[in-house]
Design a protein around this motif. Structure first.
Motif, PDB file in Angstrom:
ATOM      1  N   ARG A 169       0.756  -0.864  -0.649  1.00 23.65           N
ATOM      2  CA  ARG A 169       0.212   0.171   0.362  1.00 23.65           C
ATOM      3  C   ARG A 169       0.511   1.024   0.181  1.00 23.65           C
ATOM      4  O   ARG A 169       0.479   2.498  -0.322  1.00 23.65           O
ATOM      5  CB  ARG A 169      -0.655  -0.429   1.405  1.00 23.65           C
ATOM      6  CG  ARG A 169      -1.879  -1.208   1.273  1.00 23.65           C
ATOM      7  CD  ARG A 169      -2.812  -0.949   0.281  1.00 23.65           C
ATOM      8  NE  ARG A 169      -3.802  -1.802   0.125  1.00 23.65           N
ATOM      9  CZ  ARG A 169      -5.110  -1.929  -0.680  1.00 23.65           C
ATOM     10  NH1 ARG A 169      -5.332  -0.783  -1.271  1.00 23.65           N
ATOM     11  NH2 ARG A 169      -5.645  -2.838  -0.564  1.00 23.65           N
ATOM     12  N   THR A 170       1.538   1.093   0.457  1.00 26.23           N
ATOM     13  CA  THR A 170       3.093   2.491   0.609  1.00 26.23           C
ATOM     14  C   THR A 170       3.702   2.784  -0.784  1.00 26.23           C
ATOM     15  O   THR A 170       2.844   4.374  -0.881  1.00 26.23           O
ATOM     16  CB  THR A 170       4.577   1.955   1.509  1.00 26.23           C
ATOM     17  OG1 THR A 170       3.593   1.447   2.799  1.00 26.23           O
ATOM     18  CG2 THR A 170       5.061   3.135   1.643  1.00 26.23           C
ATOM     19  N   SER A 171       3.837   1.679  -1.621  1.00 26.28           N
ATOM     20  CA  SER A 171       4.113   1.517  -2.675  1.00 26.28           C
ATOM     21  C   SER A 171       3.070   2.041  -3.940  1.00 26.28           C
ATOM     22  O   SER A 171       3.423   2.312  -5.522  1.00 26.28           O
ATOM     23  CB  SER A 171       5.128   1.120  -3.246  1.00 26.28           C
ATOM     24  OG  SER A 171       6.451   0.913  -2.081  1.00 26.28           O
ATOM     25  N   SER A 172       1.727   1.444  -3.147  1.00 24.17           N
ATOM     26  CA  SER A 172       0.947   1.437  -4.062  1.00 24.17           C
ATOM     27  C   SER A 172       1.064   0.506  -5.020  1.00 24.17           C
ATOM     28  O   SER A 172       0.785   0.682  -6.246  1.00 24.17           O
ATOM     29  CB  SER A 172       0.224   2.834  -4.687  1.00 24.17           C
ATOM     30  OG  SER A 172      -1.008   2.317  -5.390  1.00 24.17           O
ATOM     31  N   GLY A 205      -6.874  -1.089  -6.110  1.00 23.54           N
ATOM     32  CA  GLY A 205      -6.771   0.805  -5.851  1.00 23.54           C
ATOM     33  C   GLY A 205      -5.615   1.064  -6.050  1.00 23.54           C
ATOM     34  O   GLY A 205      -5.941   2.765  -5.458  1.00 23.54           O
ATOM     35  N   LEU A 206      -4.575   0.541  -6.291  1.00 21.42           N
ATOM     36  CA  LEU A 206      -3.199   0.438  -6.833  1.00 21.42           C
ATOM     37  C   LEU A 206      -2.600   0.905  -7.421  1.00 21.42           C
ATOM     38  O   LEU A 206      -3.690   0.496  -9.165  1.00 21.42           O
ATOM     39  CB  LEU A 206      -2.819  -1.264  -6.439  1.00 21.42           C
ATOM     40  CG  LEU A 206      -2.848  -1.540  -4.683  1.00 21.42           C
ATOM     41  CD1 LEU A 206      -2.510  -3.511  -4.986  1.00 21.42           C
ATOM     42  CD2 LEU A 206      -2.165  -1.276  -3.657  1.00 21.42           C
ATOM     43  N   GLU A 207      -1.537   1.237  -8.326  1.00 20.45           N
ATOM     44  CA  GLU A 207      -1.596   2.223  -9.378  1.00 20.45           C
ATOM     45  C   GLU A 207      -0.481   1.024  -9.521  1.00 20.45           C
ATOM     46  O   GLU A 207      -1.253   1.477 -11.683  1.00 20.45           O
ATOM     47  CB  GLU A 207      -0.986   3.484  -9.145  1.00 20.45           C
ATOM     48  CG  GLU A 207      -0.827   4.482  -8.183  1.00 20.45           C
ATOM     49  CD  GLU A 207      -0.652   5.887  -7.637  1.00 20.45           C
ATOM     50  OE1 GLU A 207       1.017   5.365  -7.960  1.00 20.45           O
ATOM     51  OE2 GLU A 207      -0.526   6.516  -7.286  1.00 20.45           O
ATOM     52  N   ARG A 208      -0.117  -0.055 -10.132  1.00 19.48           N
ATOM     53  CA  ARG A 208       1.017  -1.015 -10.648  1.00 19.48           C
ATOM     54  C   ARG A 208       1.250  -1.707 -10.481  1.00 19.48           C
ATOM     55  O   ARG A 208       0.923  -2.433  -9.415  1.00 19.48           O
ATOM     56  CB  ARG A 208       2.448  -0.388 -10.556  1.00 19.48           C
ATOM     57  CG  ARG A 208       2.532   1.701 -11.553  1.00 19.48           C
ATOM     58  CD  ARG A 208       4.278   1.710 -11.242  1.00 19.48           C
ATOM     59  NE  ARG A 208       4.597   1.580  -9.589  1.00 19.48           N
ATOM     60  CZ  ARG A 208       5.634   1.538  -9.381  1.00 19.48           C
ATOM     61  NH1 ARG A 208       6.728   1.125 -10.244  1.00 19.48           N
ATOM     62  NH2 ARG A 208       5.892   1.316  -8.087  1.00 19.48           N
ATOM     63  N   VAL A 209       1.324  -2.796 -11.213  1.00 19.52           N
ATOM     64  CA  VAL A 209       1.511  -4.152 -10.515  1.00 19.52           C
ATOM     65  C   VAL A 209       3.668  -4.495 -11.265  1.00 19.52           C
ATOM     66  O   VAL A 209       4.128  -4.136 -12.265  1.00 19.52           O
ATOM     67  CB  VAL A 209       1.155  -5.339 -11.872  1.00 19.52           C
ATOM     68  CG1 VAL A 209       1.396  -6.866 -11.962  1.00 19.52           C
ATOM     69  CG2 VAL A 209      -0.503  -5.854 -11.316  1.00 19.52           C
ATOM     70  N   VAL A 210       3.748  -4.978 -10.458  1.00 24.87           N
ATOM     71  CA  VAL A 210       5.613  -4.817 -10.065  1.00 24.87           C
ATOM     72  C   VAL A 210       5.418  -6.244 -10.219  1.00 24.87           C
ATOM     73  O   VAL A 210       5.427  -7.358  -8.875  1.00 24.87           O
ATOM     74  CB  VAL A 210       6.267  -3.862  -9.018  1.00 24.87           C
ATOM     75  CG1 VAL A 210       7.180  -4.278  -9.395  1.00 24.87           C
ATOM     76  CG2 VAL A 210       5.824  -2.133  -9.349  1.00 24.87           C
ATOM     77  N   GLU A 220       1.048   0.038 -15.543  1.00 23.44           N
ATOM     78  CA  GLU A 220       0.704   0.569 -14.817  1.00 23.44           C
ATOM     79  C   GLU A 220      -1.374   0.087 -14.329  1.00 23.44           C
ATOM     80  O   GLU A 220      -1.820  -0.636 -15.538  1.00 23.44           O
ATOM     81  CB  GLU A 220       0.033   1.345 -15.157  1.00 23.44           C
ATOM     82  CG  GLU A 220       1.278   2.636 -15.808  1.00 23.44           C
ATOM     83  CD  GLU A 220       1.952   3.086 -14.342  1.00 23.44           C
ATOM     84  OE1 GLU A 220       1.123   3.497 -13.459  1.00 23.44           O
ATOM     85  OE2 GLU A 220       3.114   2.700 -13.827  1.00 23.44           O
ATOM     86  N   ALA A 221      -1.704  -0.118 -12.932  1.00 25.94           N
ATOM     87  CA  ALA A 221      -3.018  -0.507 -13.489  1.00 25.94           C
ATOM     88  C   ALA A 221      -4.186   0.460 -14.030  1.00 25.94           C
ATOM     89  O   ALA A 221      -3.994   1.018 -14.265  1.00 25.94           O
ATOM     90  CB  ALA A 221      -4.044  -0.332 -11.643  1.00 25.94           C
ATOM     91  N   PRO A 222      -4.772  -0.258 -14.311  1.00 28.67           N
ATOM     92  CA  PRO A 222      -6.068   0.151 -14.565  1.00 28.67           C
ATOM     93  C   PRO A 222      -7.141   1.484 -13.334  1.00 28.67           C
ATOM     94  O   PRO A 222      -7.056   1.405 -12.704  1.00 28.67           O
ATOM     95  CB  PRO A 222      -7.248  -0.780 -14.780  1.00 28.67           C
ATOM     96  CG  PRO A 222      -6.859  -1.952 -13.350  1.00 28.67           C
ATOM     97  CD  PRO A 222      -6.016  -1.723 -14.006  1.00 28.67           C
ATOM     98  N   ARG A 223      -7.786   2.720 -14.040  1.00 24.92           N
ATOM     99  CA  ARG A 223      -7.912   3.538 -13.791  1.00 24.92           C
ATOM    100  C   ARG A 223      -9.445   2.971 -12.292  1.00 24.92           C
ATOM    101  O   ARG A 223     -10.035   2.439 -13.183  1.00 24.92           O
ATOM    102  CB  ARG A 223      -7.917   4.630 -13.980  1.00 24.92           C
ATOM    103  CG  ARG A 223      -6.388   5.406 -15.045  1.00 24.92           C
ATOM    104  CD  ARG A 223      -6.666   6.666 -15.380  1.00 24.92           C
ATOM    105  NE  ARG A 223      -8.114   7.292 -15.370  1.00 24.92           N
ATOM    106  CZ  ARG A 223      -7.833   8.924 -16.283  1.00 24.92           C
ATOM    107  NH1 ARG A 223      -7.104   8.596 -17.710  1.00 24.92           N
ATOM    108  NH2 ARG A 223      -9.106   9.551 -15.551  1.00 24.92           N
TER     109      ARG A 223
END
Length: 233
Positions: A169-172, A205-210, A220-223
């Motif tokens: 969650r910290t890095s989303s 609600g995360l921004e990326r898949v790493v 980048e994750a879907p908006r």
């Protein structure tokens, strides 16, 4: 005196007290706040004047509902609900929902929760899908085969693997540590699982898949605000 146990409830006095009061129908969960349960007196949670269903009738209703949800299950799970059946390649009796049908069925890909009913019964998953799975969060790290909270993978009508993924969650980010293949993934399967992981990150609600798994690209994750969804190529 503290509650004594050899398991996870050891010294959890409040947890055990609430469980006992709930079993006695003195209290009930009124709401949830994040992962926390909010309790209240049962009389202020349950509706007034509802007739109590006799235990045997309640058990029959529960079995009927379970079988309707599962389609097919062992008698040890659903009792005498449905009708008896035999399934090729398995041993022992089954019960099947007489209204169950494969008409209109279309397979899909999904990354499942460890608590999904499709895999919750480990013996059933082995019998029907030859799928070996257990939630390993309570195992020491060195003894885990698939990961702390590995997610079963459904592809069309088969369970084909597990994904070891965690949220930061910290890095989303949704961090994919490994994709464990029970069968060799085709390119189509790999792409479908990749897309589901991207969708999962967006839903969380995360921004990326790493990923440190080479078959899953960082993306980048879907908006979640109505903007375009990023799909794997």
């Amino acid at each position: 005196m503290s509650w004594q146990s050899s398991g996870w409830t050891n010294d959890r006095n409040v947890t055990q007290m609430l469980a006992f009061l709930a079993d006695a129908r003195e209290i009930a969960v009124a709401a949830r706040r994040g992962r926390e349960r909010l309790w209240d007196l049962a009389e202020r949670v349950y509706p007034v004047g509802v007739a109590v269903v006799p235990a045997e009738e309640a058990r029959r209703i529960r079995h009927d509902r379970w079988l309707r949800a599962l389609g097919v299950a062992r008698p040890r799970v659903v009792g005498d609900a449905g009708i008896p059946a035999e399934i090729e390649g398995t041993k022992g009796p089954w019960r099947v929902d007489p209204e169950a049908t494969a008409e209109g069925f279309e397979g899909r890909t999904a990354v499942l929760s460890p608590f999904d009913r499709l895999t919750h019964d480990r013996a059933r998953a082995v019998d029907l899908f030859d799928f070996d799975y257990i939630l390993e969060m309570y195992k020491p790290a060195a003894k885990r085969r698939w990961g702390f909270f590995a997610l079963p993978v459904l592809f069309e009508d088969q369970l084909v693997g597990k994904v070891d993924a965690t949220t930061d969650r910290t890095s989303s980010v949704l961090q994919v540590r490994a994709v464990h293949e029970d069968v060799a993934f085709t390119r189509a399967m790999t792409a479908a699982v990749h897309y589901e992981l991207v969708a999962l990150a967006g839903w969380l609600g995360l921004e990326r898949v790493v990923s440190i798994e080479p078959r899953v690209r960082d993306v980048e994750a879907p908006r979640t605000d109505g903007g375009p969804t990023v799909r794997p190529s």
